[in-house]
Design a protein around this motif. Structure first.
Motif: not given
Length: 277
Positions: A10-12, A58-60, A65-66
């Motif tokens: 989970p990310l906020d 999605q962009s975040y 991930a990169a």
């Protein structure tokens, strides 16, 4: 062949929530389960705003991930109460990794009470990153510390810890505490003089019965929470493993008191293994 169950992260949008990613990456590689980033928005968000939130997340997620060398990571935006949505999604997951003190960022924040509800309600293992200033994955050679109380439920945590330790050849340390309860109901009541020795011997015998070759045991008299927190610092533990007393999705039942206090007091990641359903 079915796709492997993912580990939910989970990310906020907060830095502290992101601090869970090194531990999540380590846990994913160790278990072979892919990571899945999830973000929760208000259920009353309008469809066009929901679509925009999904695009931004999605962009975040791709950027995160990169940054952590994860390649392509699946991500999903959920709508509703944050804890309940994460718990619902976890029914088909292998585990959850969560930062415990996230602040700011996206609207649905993964903070104190939300993280607590997730830990208490999950039916899968939950790895809690305590929000250190400089989070990092467990280093090679750091031991895994397991808290035991003599119960079969606690030994579920031991089984999970052994599996993780074996995959990296990590040392495993088991800690058992004992204490003399206060006399209740009789004024000036006393215990037999050898009670402390008897309890110590019983705890030693228990540890000897469950320890395998090469595993280290620690026996401490006194409060279990303090003993676990102190021992985790003394041995430079990579991880503390405990068993939950929760009973399933969304019930918000209290954790075992020791597990609850360790989760809130630890300076190191804590893996909470759910009790048998």
């Amino acid at each position: 062949m079915a796709d492997p169950k993912p580990i939910l992260v989970p990310l906020d949008g907060s830095k502290v929530a992101e601090h869970a990613l090194p531990a999540a990456t380590w846990y994913s590689k160790l278990t072979g389960a892919p990571l899945k980033f999830v973000h929760v928005i208000d259920s009353e968000t309008r469809p066009e705003a929901r679509a925009k939130a999904a695009e931004l997340f999605q962009s975040y997620a791709a950027e995160l991930a990169a940054r952590h060398g994860l390649g392509k990571v699946d991500c999903q935006v959920l709508a509703g109460p944050a804890a309940e949505e994460v718990l619902s999604a976890s029914v088909t997951a292998a585990g959850i990794v969560i930062g415990s003190h996230g602040r700011g960022g996206f609207r649905a924040m993964i903070i104190g009470s939300v993280a607590d509800k997730i830990v208490r309600g999950a039916g899968v293992p939950v790895l809690i990153e305590p929000g250190a200033d400089e989070p990092h994955a467990p280093r090679a050679g750091q031991p895994i510390l397991v808290g035991l109380d003599g119960s079969e439920e606690a030994e579920r945590g031991l089984a999970a810890a052994r599996a993780l330790a074996a995959k990296e050849g990590r040392p495993l340390v088991m800690l058992r505490t004992y204490s003399i309860p206060p006399a209740v109901g009789v004024e000036f009541a006393t215990y037999p003089a050898d009670l402390a020795t008897t309890m110590e011997d019983a705890a030693k015998s228990y540890l000897a019965s469950v320890a395998k070759a090469g595993e280290k045991t620690l026996l401490r008299m006194g409060d279990a929470t303090n003993a676990l927190l102190e021992a985790s610092e003394e041995i430079d533990a990579a991880l503390i493993v405990l068993t939950s007393s929760g009973k399933g999705l969304g019930k918000r039942l209290a954790l075992g008191s020791t597990t609850d206090r360790v989760v809130h007091g630890a300076k190191r990641p804590v893996l909470v293994v759910p009790r048998a359903s």
